[in-house]
Structures are given as structure tokens and as C-alpha cells.
Design a protein around this motif. Structure first.
Motif, short mmCIF file in Angstrom:
data_model
loop_
_atom_site.label_atom_id
_atom_site.label_comp_id
_atom_site.label_asym_id
_atom_site.label_seq_id
_atom_site.Cartn_x
_atom_site.Cartn_y
_atom_site.Cartn_z
N THR A 8 -0.22 37.00 -34.65
CA THR A 8 -1.46 37.78 -34.67
C THR A 8 -2.47 37.22 -33.68
OG1 THR A 8 -1.08 38.33 -37.00
CG2 THR A 8 -3.32 38.61 -36.14
N ALA A 9 -2.42 35.89 -33.47
CA ALA A 9 -3.35 35.25 -32.54
C ALA A 9 -2.84 35.29 -31.10
CB ALA A 9 -3.59 33.80 -32.97
N GLY A 10 -1.73 35.99 -30.88
CA GLY A 10 -1.21 36.13 -29.52
C GLY A 10 -0.29 35.02 -29.09
N ILE A 11 0.22 34.23 -30.03
CA ILE A 11 1.13 33.12 -29.72
C ILE A 11 2.54 33.53 -30.12
CG2 ILE A 11 1.66 30.69 -30.15
CD1 ILE A 11 -1.38 30.57 -31.11
N HIS A 12 3.48 33.43 -29.20
CA HIS A 12 4.86 33.83 -29.48
C HIS A 12 5.49 32.82 -30.43
CE1 HIS A 12 8.96 35.41 -27.81
NE2 HIS A 12 8.78 35.66 -29.10
N ALA A 13 5.72 33.24 -31.67
CA ALA A 13 6.26 32.35 -32.69
C ALA A 13 7.48 32.98 -33.34
CB ALA A 13 5.21 32.04 -33.75
N ALA A 14 8.34 32.14 -33.92
CA ALA A 14 9.54 32.62 -34.61
C ALA A 14 9.80 31.71 -35.81
CB ALA A 14 10.73 32.63 -33.66
N VAL A 15 10.72 32.16 -36.68
CA VAL A 15 11.05 31.43 -37.91
C VAL A 15 12.54 31.13 -37.94
CG1 VAL A 15 11.10 31.52 -40.44
CG2 VAL A 15 9.20 32.55 -39.19
N VAL A 16 12.90 29.89 -38.32
CA VAL A 16 14.28 29.57 -38.63
C VAL A 16 14.31 28.89 -39.99
CG1 VAL A 16 15.08 29.40 -36.25
CG2 VAL A 16 14.21 27.37 -37.38
N SER A 17 15.34 29.18 -40.76
CA SER A 17 15.50 28.59 -42.09
C SER A 17 16.98 28.58 -42.42
CB SER A 17 14.73 29.41 -43.14
OG SER A 17 15.37 30.68 -43.34
N GLY A 18 17.30 28.07 -43.60
CA GLY A 18 18.69 28.08 -44.04
C GLY A 18 19.23 29.48 -44.22
N ASP A 19 18.34 30.46 -44.35
CA ASP A 19 18.76 31.85 -44.52
C ASP A 19 18.98 32.57 -43.20
OD1 ASP A 19 18.46 31.45 -47.27
OD2 ASP A 19 16.37 32.13 -47.25
N THR A 20 18.56 31.95 -42.09
CA THR A 20 18.70 32.60 -40.79
C THR A 20 20.15 32.62 -40.35
OG1 THR A 20 16.52 31.70 -40.18
CG2 THR A 20 17.88 32.61 -38.40
N PRO A 21 20.73 33.79 -40.02
CA PRO A 21 22.12 33.84 -39.54
C PRO A 21 22.31 32.91 -38.34
CG PRO A 21 21.29 36.05 -39.97
CD PRO A 21 20.12 35.13 -40.10
N LEU A 22 23.48 32.28 -38.25
CA LEU A 22 23.73 31.26 -37.24
C LEU A 22 23.46 31.77 -35.83
CD1 LEU A 22 24.66 28.44 -36.55
CD2 LEU A 22 27.03 29.27 -36.56
N GLU A 23 23.91 32.97 -35.51
CA GLU A 23 23.72 33.50 -34.15
C GLU A 23 22.25 33.76 -33.85
OE1 GLU A 23 25.90 33.68 -31.66
OE2 GLU A 23 27.20 32.62 -33.06
N VAL A 24 21.51 34.21 -34.87
CA VAL A 24 20.08 34.43 -34.68
C VAL A 24 19.36 33.11 -34.46
CG1 VAL A 24 17.96 35.31 -35.76
CG2 VAL A 24 20.13 36.54 -36.06
N ARG A 25 19.75 32.09 -35.26
CA ARG A 25 19.15 30.76 -35.09
C ARG A 25 19.41 30.22 -33.69
NH1 ARG A 25 20.67 25.49 -38.69
NH2 ARG A 25 20.43 27.00 -40.38
N LYS A 26 20.65 30.35 -33.22
CA LYS A 26 20.99 29.87 -31.87
C LYS A 26 20.15 30.58 -30.82
CE LYS A 26 25.81 28.41 -32.55
NZ LYS A 26 27.22 28.68 -32.20
N ARG A 27 19.96 31.90 -30.98
CA ARG A 27 19.19 32.66 -30.01
C ARG A 27 17.73 32.21 -29.99
NH1 ARG A 27 16.16 36.83 -31.04
NH2 ARG A 27 17.24 37.34 -32.98
N ILE A 28 17.15 32.00 -31.19
CA ILE A 28 15.75 31.57 -31.27
C ILE A 28 15.57 30.19 -30.65
CG2 ILE A 28 13.93 30.83 -32.88
CD1 ILE A 28 14.89 33.09 -34.75
N LEU A 29 16.45 29.27 -30.98
CA LEU A 29 16.32 27.91 -30.45
C LEU A 29 16.61 27.87 -28.95
CD1 LEU A 29 17.85 25.78 -33.35
CD2 LEU A 29 15.46 26.38 -32.91
N HIS A 30 17.48 28.74 -28.47
CA HIS A 30 17.73 28.84 -27.03
C HIS A 30 16.46 29.33 -26.32
CE1 HIS A 30 20.01 29.49 -23.34
NE2 HIS A 30 19.44 30.68 -23.25
N GLN A 31 15.80 30.33 -26.90
CA GLN A 31 14.55 30.83 -26.30
C GLN A 31 13.46 29.77 -26.35
OE1 GLN A 31 14.28 34.39 -28.85
NE2 GLN A 31 14.39 35.65 -27.00
N TYR A 32 13.46 28.98 -27.41
CA TYR A 32 12.47 27.89 -27.51
C TYR A 32 12.72 26.85 -26.43
CZ TYR A 32 9.79 24.02 -29.56
OH TYR A 32 8.91 22.99 -29.76
N GLU A 33 13.98 26.49 -26.22
CA GLU A 33 14.29 25.51 -25.19
C GLU A 33 13.88 26.00 -23.81
OE1 GLU A 33 18.04 23.14 -23.14
OE2 GLU A 33 18.41 24.69 -24.60
N ARG A 34 14.05 27.28 -23.55
CA ARG A 34 13.69 27.84 -22.24
C ARG A 34 12.20 28.08 -22.08
NH1 ARG A 34 18.31 29.50 -19.47
NH2 ARG A 34 19.99 28.19 -20.26
#
Length: 563
Positions: free
Chosen positions: A265-291
Motif C-alpha cells: 500500500t505504501a508503494g514498496i514491492h513486498a511478498a510473503v513466503v511461509s510453510g504454506d507457500t508452494p515450493l515453485e512459488v517460493r522459489k520464484r519469490i526468492l529468485h525475484q528477491y535475489e535479483r
């Protein structure tokens, strides 16, 4: 079926001085008690625990079982083995694989502790057991494996030996044979500086009870997952850490989601990962974070252990805790060195807490260092030295000590002016001719980078190093950069297109390779030999400088105590 794992990234790894000392102590302990012996190593997050224990296993050459409680830790161990020994045969037990009989086996404790797998463990046996994150090792699963292999030498490694249930891991391993603190590693330049900023909130923890030594989660969530507090955290990030990549640790998954909404809402690109996050989605989010495409990752219980993201320069502790281990693991996600990174800011969210006998932990309490608000570890150490100096001057007994204290230069590694580019790459310009060196992230594997260069006057692109961890890629790139900085004549030594590099190694080079006890192919080229020798010389110089700085620091501390 188990097959040898071959990697193009296999390379000689020069250990840091403290890592070499750690390895030697374990080897000495093993020599004195090879059957049934035990050893415990305590190293902060980011100081190369995996490198240390893989090197120990390599030098001992024993049938080895590496146990951990998370798949990410097992993968890290296997990757390090691949880098130090391209011919290593590594079996995996867990995640649907049951590869017994390899010289090196990495295993999930949840799988290998089952009765049917313990039979296989006894059948194949091993002489060395390594337990990663061994503060978990008092659990019954670990004990079942140790009981199945009573004559194996057991090595435990951890960054946080503290447990909330007060079960000491020393009853399993004995006292640590090697320990280093976060402050030690920051002072020596192996971890980045830490700067804590206390963020007061209006939330109260007075009605939150304690369960198993920490705040009761359901009550804690009610107390801290409020719109006002979440917005306060976002505004603190914007005020103190705008532009930094951050990991935010929450109480529950819902809390992480609410925080991510507040950041977005404040204009900051944020995402969530948890134990419920599907493995492929988690990999994609963390890949985007690394980049660098995602600024803040809010998480609940999944990134506090086994996750390496060196570019993280802000840690947000949105979850109050009484656990020294959990607090230390969380801040450890931000202590790793990275190109262009000078420090990591810890946003310490402080709530009202008047009734609890044990207060929530802060960075100041965990490090046992008198940090002022907004002050970094190194600034605090320098302030203490200055205050001690001023106190001695008042007593009029400090002329000699003051002069020597002023001459003290803390052993911080030189920082080169790396610039981060879009897509997660880094670039370094060197010298008046503006040679360009690049760290390019792997398309296949997060956390791995190749080293490329464009050298004046042609600026023809050339590769210097295939995919390696960020730490090793940076080390290799900066070794070449220092050669370029030292003299324009050294250009021919780093230019991989220079004709001399394809020639056979000279007799002098072969002598130097043997002198430094480096492994090499008999058909090694002159260029390959030059790279190995250059790295060995730089590591030797760093080791000498580190020993000299430690000696000087001991002398000064002795003078200070005697003043």
C-alpha cells in the motif's frame, strides 16, 4: 542409482584463518578419539560453517553422514562438496530419495531416523557424523541415529547453541572446541557491520503469556498484528531503510500477509513466503528477491535458518521473542558480506512490556554490547576505545597508551566500489582506464555468480570464473582488480585472451604450485597456474595481515588493562 556428481565449478578453496584453526582443532580431537569422539563448533551465520565441515570431511576421507532438519541445509552441504571435489559421490536420503552406500550421504533427520532407515544406516555404517544446526540435536530423531552408530565420530555445528527448553547441547557434544562471536567476525571484516534502530510502538505485551520459554503465539499475534503497528513498521522502513532489501520476520502467516499488504500500500514491492507457500512459488519469490525485483520479503518461520541472501541489508524484527537463538538466527540473515554493502540495519520493533520478568530480546542484549540507538557495532567499539582513552587521560597515566590506541586500525577488509545493476548483477570499474568487472547471477541456481570482464582498450568480453557462490566470485574478481590497480603492466596477467595463458606451465610455476601444496592437473596451462598461484599468495598475505592485526590488538588490550 548413485552417480558421481561432476561440476565445472570445482576449485581450490582457501580457508580463512579462523576456519583453518577450526578445522585443525577438529582433526586434532578426531586423532585423539576417532571412535565415539565428539566435537562442537559454534560459528555465527555467514562465517562458513558448511565450508568448514565439508573441508573436515574431505581431509578425513571417511564414510560420512551429514544430517540436518531442512532440505535447504542438505542442498547447501552437497553443493559445497561439489565445489571442493568435482568427483565426489554424494547420496541423498529424504525428499523421496533413498541413496545409501555413497562415501558422502546427506540425510533428512525426519527420514533417516525412521526404523526402516535405521536398519540401512547400521548396514552401511559410517565413521563420521556431521549434524548441521545441531542445537536441534537433543530431539529424539537425532539420538536414534547416534545410537545406531555408537562408534562414529560426531561433529556438531551451529550458530546458536542456546535452547529455550534449557536442554544443553553440550551434554551431547561437550564444550565447544571452537567459538567465534558476531562481534569478533564484524571486527575482523568477515561479517558486515550491524546497526540497530529501536522503533517504539504503542502495542503492549503485558497480557501475553509465556509458553515453552517464549511468548505464546496466539496471544502475541493478537497483541502485535494491528494496523497501527504494521503501518508504524512500514513508516520506519521508509524513514531509515528506503532502498534497502529487507527480510521481515512475523509472528504468524496472517501477520506476514498483513505486513506485506501494508508495504505494498505504501508503494514498496513486498511478498510473503511461509510453510504454506508452494515450493515453485517460493522459489520464484526468492529468485525475484535475489535479483532486486522485490524489496521486502515478509516470512513466518521459513527464512530464519538455511537461507542465504547476502544482498539483504535490512532485517525487520516484527516478531518479539525471548529466544536468543531465534533472534540471532534472524539477524544473521543480514550479516553476510556482499559487493557494495557496508552494513545491515536491524529495525528493532520495541513494544511496551512492563509485567514480564524476561523482556523481549534486542540486538544490544544479544550481543552484550552497549549499543546506542542507531549506532553500529564498529561505531560502538570505537566509541568504547575513545571513552577508555579519555578516562585514562583524566587519570594522567595514559600518554603511551593513548598514542598506541590512536594508532589502532581495526582489521576491516577493504571495500571495493561495487555497483548493483538491474537484474541482480554487480559491476566494478577499475583504474583510470575504467576496466569493467562483472558478477553475473546464474540463470539456473540462485546465489551463484560468474565473473566476467571487459578490459581496456578493446573492452572485449571475457569470462574469468564459472558459476560459484557470491562470496567466492567476489573474492576472485577482487583479486584480479587489485592486480589491475597495482600496475598497468599487470593487465597482461589478468587478460584471459593473452597468448601466454595457453602455453604449458613453466618449471617455476610448477615449483610454486608444489610449494603452496596446490592440487593441479599435469597438463595445467600457464594461465591456470598463474591464477592458482596468485590466489594462494593473496590468501597468504591476508593470513599474515590478520595475525599481525590480532597480535597488535592483544598488545593494546593488555596495555589498556594495565593502565
Amino acid at each position: 542409482m548413485i552417480a558421481p556428481i561432476v561440476s565445472a565449478t570445482a576449485q581450490s578453496i582457501a580457508l580463512r584463518p579462523y576456519q583453518e584453526a577450526c578445522v585443525e582443532r577438529v582433526l586434532t580431537r578426531h586423532a585423539s578419539c576417532p571412535k565415539g569422539g565428539k566435537a562442537l563448533i559454534v560459528l555465527p551465520t555467514g562465517c562458513g560453517k558448511t565450508v568448514v565441515f565439508t573441508e573436515i570431511a574431505r581431509r578425513l576421507g571417511l564414510r560420512t553422514l551429514i544430517i540436518a532438519h531442512r532440505q535447504e541445509l542438505l542442498q547447501q552441504a552437497a553443493d559445497k562438496f561439489r565445489m571442493v571435489d568435482s568427483a565426489a559421490v554424494i547420496g541423498q536420503v529424504g525428499a523421496g530419495r533413498h541413496e545409501y552406500g555413497a562415501p558422502i550421504t546427506v540425510a533428512s533427520v525426519q527420514t533417516i531416523s525412521r526404523p526402516e532407515h535405521l536398519k540401512q544406516v547400521k548396514r552401511f555404517g559410517c565413521q563420521l557424523i556431521i549434524i548441521d544446526e545441531c542445537h536441534h540435536s537433543t530431539a529424539s530423531g537425532y539420538q536414534a541415529v547416534l545410537d545406531a552408530l555408537p562408534e562414529a565420530f560426531v561433529l556438531g555445528v551451529t550458530a546458536t547453541p542456546d535452547r529455550l527448553d534449557h536442554q544443553s547441547i553440550e551434554r551431547v557434544f561437550g564444550e565447544p572446541i571452537f567459538t567465534a562471536s558476531i562481534i569478533d567476525m564484524v571486527e575482523q571484516g568477515y561479517l558486515c557491520d550491524l546497526r540497530a534502530i529501536a522503533i517504539p510502538t504503542a502495542a503492549s505485551l503485558d497480557n501475553v503469556h509465556t509458553q515453552a520459554g517464549d511468548f505464546k503465539l496466539d496471544e502475541l499475534e493478537v497483541a502485535v498484528d494491528t494496523e497501527d503497528r504494521n503501518n508504524r513498521i512500514v513508516s520506519a522502513y521508509l524513514q531509515h531503510c528506503r532502498g534497502r532489501q529487507a527480510l521481515c520476520f512475523s509472528v504468524t502467516v496472517e501477520h506476514a500477509e498483513h505486513l506485506a499488504v501494508a508495504f505494498t500500500t505504501a508503494g514498496i514491492h513486498a511478498a510473503v513466503v511461509s510453510g504454506d507457500t508452494p515450493l515453485e512459488v517460493r522459489k520464484r519469490i526468492l529468485h525475484q528477491y535475489e535479483r532486486g525485483d522485490i524489496a521486502v520479503v515478509c516470512n513466518c518461520g521459513v527464512l530464519s535458518e538455511g537461507y542465504d541472501a547476502p544482498q539483504t541489508s535490512c532485517v525487520i524484527l516484527a516478531r518479539p521473542t525471548k529466544s536468543r537463538g531465534l533472534f540471532t538466527q534472524c539477524i544473521g540473515r543480514g550479516t553476510r558480506l556482499a559487493p557494495g554493502k557496508s552494513d545491515c540495519v536491524v529495525l528493532d520493533i520495541t513494544d511496551n512490556c512492563l509485567r514480564h520478568r524476561i523482556q523481549p530480546l534486542t540486538l544490544r542484549k544479544v550481543l552484550e554490547l552497549p549499543l546506542l540507538d542507531g549506532e553500529s557495532v564498529m561505531e560502538s567499539k570505537k566509541r568504547q576505545i575513545l571513552e577508555q582513552e579519555q578516562e585514562r587521560e583524566k587519570e594522567e597515566r595514559t600518554t603511551k597508551v593513548s598514542r598506541r590506541t590512536q594508532d589502532l586500525v581495526l582489521n576491516m577488509l577493504d571495500r571495493m566500489a561495487w555497483q548493483r545493476r538491474s537484474g541482480g548483477s554487480y559491476v566494478l570499474e577499475v583504474g583510470e582506464q575504467k576496466h569493467q568487472i562483472y558478477l553475473i547471477p546464474s540463470e539456473e541456481k540462485d546465489g551463484y555468480y560468474s565473473v566476467w570482464a571487459k578490459l581496456a582498450p578493446t573492452f572485449q568480453q571475457q569470462q574469468w570464473l564459472k558459476e560459484s557462490t557470491l562470496e567466492w566470485a567476489q573474492q576472485h574478481a577482487e583479486m584480479k582488480a587489485r592486480l589491475l590497480q597495482s600496475s598497468a603492466k599487470k593487465l597482461v596477467l589478468v587478460d584471459s585472451t593473452a597468448p601466454w595463458r595457453a602455453r604449458p606451465a613453466s618449471d617455476r610455476q610448477l615449483y610454486m604450485l608444489r610449494k603452496y601444496k596446490l592440487d593441479f592437473d599435469p597438463a595445467i596451462t600457464s594461465g591456470e597456474a598463474s591464477d592458482l598461484i596468485g590466489k594462494a599468495k593473496e590468501d597468504e598475505a591476508k593470513n599474515k595481515a590478520g595475525k599481525k592485526a590480532k597480535k597488535a590488538q592483544r598488545v593494546i588490550q593488555k596495555l589498556v588493562r594495565g593502565a
